[in-house]
Design an enzyme around this catalytic site. Structure first.
Site, PDB file in Angstrom:
ATOM      1  N   LYS A 230      22.501  86.037  59.554  1.00 29.17           N
ATOM      2  CA  LYS A 230      22.835  86.514  58.215  1.00 29.17           C
ATOM      3  C   LYS A 230      23.990  87.510  58.218  1.00 29.17           C
ATOM      4  O   LYS A 230      24.063  88.392  59.060  1.00 29.17           O
ATOM      5  CB  LYS A 230      21.619  87.195  57.566  1.00 29.17           C
ATOM      6  CG  LYS A 230      20.494  86.255  57.162  1.00 29.17           C
ATOM      7  CD  LYS A 230      20.870  85.183  56.155  1.00 29.17           C
ATOM      8  CE  LYS A 230      21.262  85.701  54.808  1.00 29.17           C
ATOM      9  NZ  LYS A 230      20.187  86.350  54.074  1.00 29.17           N
TER      10      LYS A 230
ATOM     11  N   SER B 239      20.707  91.214  58.755  1.00 32.17           N
ATOM     12  CA  SER B 239      19.273  91.198  58.550  1.00 32.17           C
ATOM     13  C   SER B 239      18.623  91.593  59.864  1.00 32.17           C
ATOM     14  O   SER B 239      19.084  91.214  60.933  1.00 32.17           O
ATOM     15  CB  SER B 239      18.839  89.794  58.137  1.00 32.17           C
ATOM     16  OG  SER B 239      17.477  89.589  58.414  1.00 32.17           O
TER      17      SER B 239
ATOM     18  N   GLU C 170      27.968  91.720  45.814  1.00 38.47           N
ATOM     19  CA  GLU C 170      26.802  91.548  44.955  1.00 38.47           C
ATOM     20  C   GLU C 170      26.574  92.805  44.109  1.00 38.47           C
ATOM     21  O   GLU C 170      26.218  92.723  42.930  1.00 38.47           O
ATOM     22  CB  GLU C 170      25.564  91.260  45.804  1.00 38.47           C
ATOM     23  CG  GLU C 170      25.616  89.902  46.487  1.00 38.47           C
ATOM     24  CD  GLU C 170      24.484  89.754  47.500  1.00 38.47           C
ATOM     25  OE1 GLU C 170      23.500  89.099  47.170  1.00 38.47           O
ATOM     26  OE2 GLU C 170      24.609  90.320  48.621  1.00 38.47           O
TER      27      GLU C 170
ATOM     28  N   HIS D 118      35.349  74.240  36.354  1.00 39.09           N
ATOM     29  CA  HIS D 118      33.928  73.866  36.350  1.00 39.09           C
ATOM     30  C   HIS D 118      33.311  73.914  37.753  1.00 39.09           C
ATOM     31  O   HIS D 118      32.373  73.183  38.037  1.00 39.09           O
ATOM     32  CB  HIS D 118      33.717  72.460  35.781  1.00 39.09           C
ATOM     33  CG  HIS D 118      34.339  72.218  34.439  1.00 39.09           C
ATOM     34  ND1 HIS D 118      33.624  72.273  33.273  1.00 39.09           N
ATOM     35  CD2 HIS D 118      35.616  71.939  34.072  1.00 39.09           C
ATOM     36  CE1 HIS D 118      34.428  72.006  32.248  1.00 39.09           C
ATOM     37  NE2 HIS D 118      35.643  71.810  32.703  1.00 39.09           N
TER      38      HIS D 118
END
Lengths: 488, 488, 488, 488
Positions: free
Chosen positions: B301, B295, B308, B174
């Site tokens: 970043k 970035s 992804e 969980h």
């Protein structure tokens, strides 16, 4: 020695503050009432009662054998489980919705029967590996059931194919008549689809045949358990080699539904064909009254409801597949509550597929083949035009020239409103002298065209006989042989 | 003897009225211009050029061998095909969009090379069985490629697991910390998922290993072809036993995408975990610069783009699966133009999966494991609470009582803002005398908890060693062994 | 004042250590070569060049107007963008795959043209809101295009319906003949489906009509931008009221594909019907040569390729829908690289739908309606049996009794091999005295049955005329009127 | 005058040879037993009892009004229907599985109550338009219910947003910290998603608001019915203008599920975020005990079951969408039995969505926001690095140079293990003289960064206030206003 009793499937019954229950500890408020109903799995996982009891019985024996519980304790637990088993079989088990799931229902009942010692059953076990075990037992059982039904279905196709061996129908591409084929040949195409379906389920069996029990909540257990013994007792060939994989894995469920989706795809194709063949325009077959329905108003109607439902229920199984693939997309290890959604799509798929595969062969064998209509249909088409060109080619006319000649013949027929077979010798020979020969006209007969296709797997009666022999060999073999061999 | 040249894949190029082409016959108008572009498959099926040429070469040899074409004709055709093969390899083949598909492009080119005799290549063959053959050859090739890449991926997981063998991380259910586990154990869970993926592709290979060639347009051929010879030359183990099935079947394509969907599901899970672990809050790992992006504005970043995209591309493969299942739902036999839609989803799936499975292991091996952060994280949680209860249980305290005691300890910690390990002997022993013993405190160490999980498949270092051994055995075996055995 | 230049779409080009580029900072290794190709979106997002330039031009004007850049800077940038626009239109723009996406390609080119001042264009903008803007502009444009095509399609249906107004065909339920209907009535059913499709796209337009520009990377910008001005210039009615929503939202893309899926579902139904009607067995219609294809060998073949492809491409659009729904499932805010997967499914859907909706009406208007065949078909069925029962009911015979009487008549016909219309007055009146009357027999004529269905929306010629009037009213209205009204 | 009683929904109950029932006619064998259970829809369509009765009542009144039945007959029927309505409400209605569906159950019961005259209710109606009517009534009712729940959900988000207005959290892209944002701003992003969901359902309402009643089996009716009257009584704004469309159309069902799929997608995103925020590593929030569950063994566990189930049930709704799209793919007009599959996916979607949308706001409002943890988190990140560069840019330092300087600062921090805010004035000014100024350091505070984002829709407190105002305006408007206006 540590307890492996890592229950992680979340408990929510009895979270009252002053609970006398063993897990009340951290929580100070009862679960939200609507949430309780929302999260409960009992309404559907009660279907796993049998599997859960089987798993618990073996787990109990293993605990005894490994000395984790005493022989007396074990005997008591077994007795309690058997009493519950009887209740379940007889339909008298008092399912209690407040106890969230089937596992807790059975544990609670066990304790009612034999007292606190019932709590020892859960030693070295978590609901995470317990529910995984139940799902494996269920899927394995249903694979066997589906395989058996598929085999009966195939057998029916063979039987029917043998019965209608002489019937010729138009063969279609693009739903346009292409070349005449044996009806049996057409039907047997489905035999081979089902054969692949059967093999797929057979292959899946091996991947479902892994025992998760003994994986605990996620990391295994520190109790000296004997997973090999439990696996043997439960009929598992293999163990999961990684406890985290064991409690996270539902591949076997998704794969089951994938294979069911392909199976339904095949049956939707057959249904579509039979629906089309049942139309007044085709009139190749008539459904038995047993599998068709009428209209309260239109006395002429005979609706192929069964076939339409099969076609429609394909959507249902596709949907179940998408549902489960979506659930697991991007889900981190190990157990997550999302996984509770695995059951309904599986159960629905199993029920849908089994019912259809059971009824379909009965429907098929009760079909009336309207031979006169089919024969008449064949006489009116041009699907043997190819044969005429082939005949000329066989007589030494270059194929291109032959094709051109026959093209002209067809056009002549269309203009005159005649079929090829209605042409007189004079008409035919006006296109090419060789067409005067009686063999030329013979080739125009659908049966001749069919008989010529003698290549292996072709539609000639001889090739069909060989195909049926191959089919019977397949029928004689279980899709699990392979698995069996593997275990030798 | 009849020609088996039943081309049914529809021709539309050159339907002009006064066409000198062999099929102009019935049609009186050219194809609608936009329709021509809409229906052309060349833009994607040119990818099958290699398979198409291989199939044609073997078909030519078979025709010679069976005496259907002469040795001279055969030699000429082979020569032409080889010339075309060179053009394709060198990228100089003049693809002609007006010639609708790859098959017509090659046939036209062949005739340009060797003259009208090139037309004989298509004897006893239809585009229906030809394209089915190409698809089989393509899928078989790609199964082998994917299986190989999966094995390399698995090998990388084993290598990494051996490298980080001593690292302990929190294990989750969980997404809540549950119990500490070895990082290697966690990683190895994915080894076994990939193992099942590999087996699925291996099993599929057998079902893709059926030769459709010789099935004609739908009903076989009347030429005395030798399908067994062609199968042997093309490396097929089996023949389709039914010509209608052969030209209608795309199960092997759909099954490929089904298995790819499961594989992507696994990789989306791993990606999700690594994305979460890369967050500043977790900081368990840091991606190598090679697989992350920054970035232009926010210097802090470091984005896990690769992961992804893997997660996102799962949608693409699921979509491809749904696309193909939909295409075939309710499709009557045999070939229908709808089936042309089989290629793009397959090609897209193959490319997506292969690229990802190739890059992923490199990304994995370049990960930096931030051991200090992980260690610190472990010290701050309560994931060894279970161990303390287990210790008491081992000392004879009934488990329920033990659980209640530890529940109180945890609550005390929460109230005091302490971790379990920060408790003094005095504090601990105030809950139960047995907790005064040093072994009790020892159990609170994550390593001790890990080491206790000695059950087979558990997370203890010893169990991991055995798991790695099992894994290496699997790595040593091809997923195709089984197929090999079958052919003995 | 802070820069809003929060580029978050990850940069990966030029991550070399010694980069002179502005973002090299944190990274020490170049991007993995295969990763670079894997992550690049240029191959598909170059399609957004036009939208990207439009958005940039307006952004530039807004920056000038708000005093964020000077008039000179603005003029220079506009000039550069216009030069690029010409290159794109003329197909001479030098796309550079190493510059990852269309935005970077244009920015780089701009700097090549006008020097470093080009970098100021990106002030107060991030690629996150930039790409969202491009997608909105693209979707809005395509909604308008699809709506227009749908209206033409509808107009063609009306035209055809008016042309064939007197043709009666069998109406079907369960693919069984049910009751005779006007062919126009049947065709007009599709008019209304397309009407709903058109309305759906119209409604979507309002939800796509939100401008994301000015949302920065995720949190807005500190520059004194004028979002209202930009919105007006770009033709947006509304602004996103939340910057995080603005960069995360792709609802409008998914909704576009949802509506396209429903549209394709409708067209797949029409295609299926036309395919069935084109079969030799039905022979209700014949496709124009322009939209059908033949076979090189079977001169009789005329394949409905277009219709089959429409039916098949339904799968493609469904797949695109599933792909995107999957991508966004469980994705945390705000921009994630997964979202790059939004483009290909959208573009593919747009292309598929537009091409089909453009060709379909041309195909429809070129259909030959084979009236003789249809008429003959109607004479042979029992679809007016209901009328006979109705007649009796109208004469006072209780409906149940009437139904029973007609049931017996039908059975008698089936046994005698007669149609209802072939029964003599004597035969008919033997079932009931009222059936002796000439009006009874009149009711058996399909045309009489059709003419009786005068209820609104029914199939009588009069009702059809009214339906066509309603349809023309709809045709006269844009699906966007509503949106237009709203903006008043 | 003819009866419009064209029942086409197939009857199968009571097909015995010697049936006294009105449709026994053509059939000679009873329906196959398993087929009967397979085809029955009563187990799920009994849910439509209320809608069916409402529709029947109005139909009865219309029949009276049009003089098709007498006032006495009508009164009797109404009385009977009201008695049945009471039985249904009280749960005493004797559902009879042998009567296949809800329509036949009610009709049979009506006849039991009032005798044969009950059979007149079905005059000028078919089960085809009857079931379509029931579905429309059901969907319209549920749209209103869902819209209402969505509005309450939105109101709760506004309330919570107002409550936590000062809380700043890290804003993420790629799950990497990007820039600080207001928690309220983040939450409000979901307000706007729900707003679009609400609008979608509102738009759908108009398309569901078409009355099919009066379309008969497929072609309308010859009875002088008054569809406008029935529509008005039943609250329909529009009529289907084409009877064939009316009985074939389930667009409104599919569109309902499409919109539900998007809604679930949104909720799965929010759930994912809350799950991640609940992890120990993030610890931004703590779920209330009411919505979390524990573990019987691991006292530290608090599992976000509700959120996980929401995320998981997204798969279920996606699956329902795919199921229905598949069912209708390629289905010829008009009613086909496949369409019976429309109900379960719809009902399941309605239940899933309504339950979730009801519980979610309660869960949300009970969340504990752990402000200390969040604040601490913000101090440790580099998400204000952009601000420093912005500050320099504001002081005239060219942005590129500024970016480079700050990049070096960040790298320095990483090397020294410091946060930006921990840097001394000396350290800062060593990078650039302007950084010595106190305003520079001020910019490093998360709050300052948030406050700077004053653009419309941005995260500054002022912009948020305006956003909340806009949101309240939306809350004040029904999604149906538009529809309301239209009817003026």
């Amino acid at each position: 020695m540590s307890s492996g009793n890592e229950q992680d499937h979340s408990f929510f019954a009895g979270k009252e503050k002053d609970s006398t229950k063993p897990w009340g500890g951290r929580f100070q408020k009862r679960l939200h009432a609507e949430m309780e109903a929302f999260a409960a799995s009992l309404p559907f996982d009660r279907r796993l009662a049998e599997e859960d009891l089987t798993g618990s019985l073996v787990h109990c024996r293993m605990l005894m054998r490994a000395g984790i519980i005493s022989a007396e304790e074990g005997a008591l637990i077994e007795e309690g489980l058997e009493a519950i088993q009887r209740e379940v079989e007889e339909g008298t088990f008092p399912f209690d919705l407040s106890m969230e799931d089937i596992h807790m229902n059975i544990e609670k009942r066990l304790i009612e029967y034999i007292g606190p010692v019932g709590g020892k059953l859960h030693t070295a076990r978590s609901r995470n590996d317990q529910v995984a075990l139940d799902m494996h037992l269920f899927v394995k059982k249903e694979i066997i059931a589906v395989e058996r039904l598929l085999r009966s279905f195939q057998a029916e196709i063979v039987k029917l194919s043998e019965k209608v061996q002489e019937v010729i129908i138009p063969g279609y591409t693009h739903l346009q008549r292409a070349q005449p084929v044996l009806l049996s040949h057409h039907l047997m195409a489905y035999f081979w689809m089902l054969q692949r379906d059967r093999e797929r389920f057979g292959d899946l069996y091996q991947r479902a045949d892994l025992m998760p029990l003994g994986s605990g909540a996620l990391s295994g257990t520190s109790f000296p358990i004997d997973r090999e013994f439990a696996a043997q007792e439960l009929g598992f060939e293999h163990l999961y080699e990684n406890s985290m994989d064991a409690v996270s894995d539902r591949d076997f469920v998704i794969e089951f539904i994938s294979h069911a989706a392909l199976l339904m795809m095949h049956l939707s194709r057959l249904s579509e064909e039979l629906i089309i063949w049942s139309s007044q325009e085709f009139s190749f077959i008539e459904l038995s009254d047993e599998f068709a329905t009428g209209s309260s108003m239109m006395p002429q109607k005979k609706n192929p409801d069964f076939l339409e439902l099969v076609r429609g229920k394909t959507g249902r199984v596709y949907g179940n597949l998408v549902a489960l693939l979506t659930v697991f997309k991007g889900l981190p290890l190990t157990y997550n509550k999302d996984m509770q959604e695995d059951k309904e799509p599986l159960f629905d798929t199993v029920d849908t597929v089994k019912t259809i595969v059971k009824i379909f062969p009965a429907m098929l064998s009760s079909l009336e083949i309207k031979r006169d209509n089919i024969e008449q249909a064949l006489d009116q088409d041009f699907s043997t035009a190819t044969e005429l060109a082939d005949y000329l080619a066989g007589q030494g006319v270059p194929f291109r020239e032959a094709h051109g000649i026959v093209g002209a013949v067809v056009r002549y027929c269309l203009d005159q409103g005649k079929t090829l077979q209605q042409l007189t010798v004079e008409e035919l020979s006006s296109f090419h002298p060789h067409l005067r020969e009686p063999q030329a006209q013979d080739r125009l007969k659908p049966r001749a065209a069919v008989e010529a296709r003698t290549s292996r797997g072709g539609t000639s009666p001889g090739a069909l006989v060989k195909q049926l022999q191959q089919a019977k060999l397949c029928l004689g073999k279980s899709a699990f042989h392979q698995a069996g061999k593997k275990s030798d």
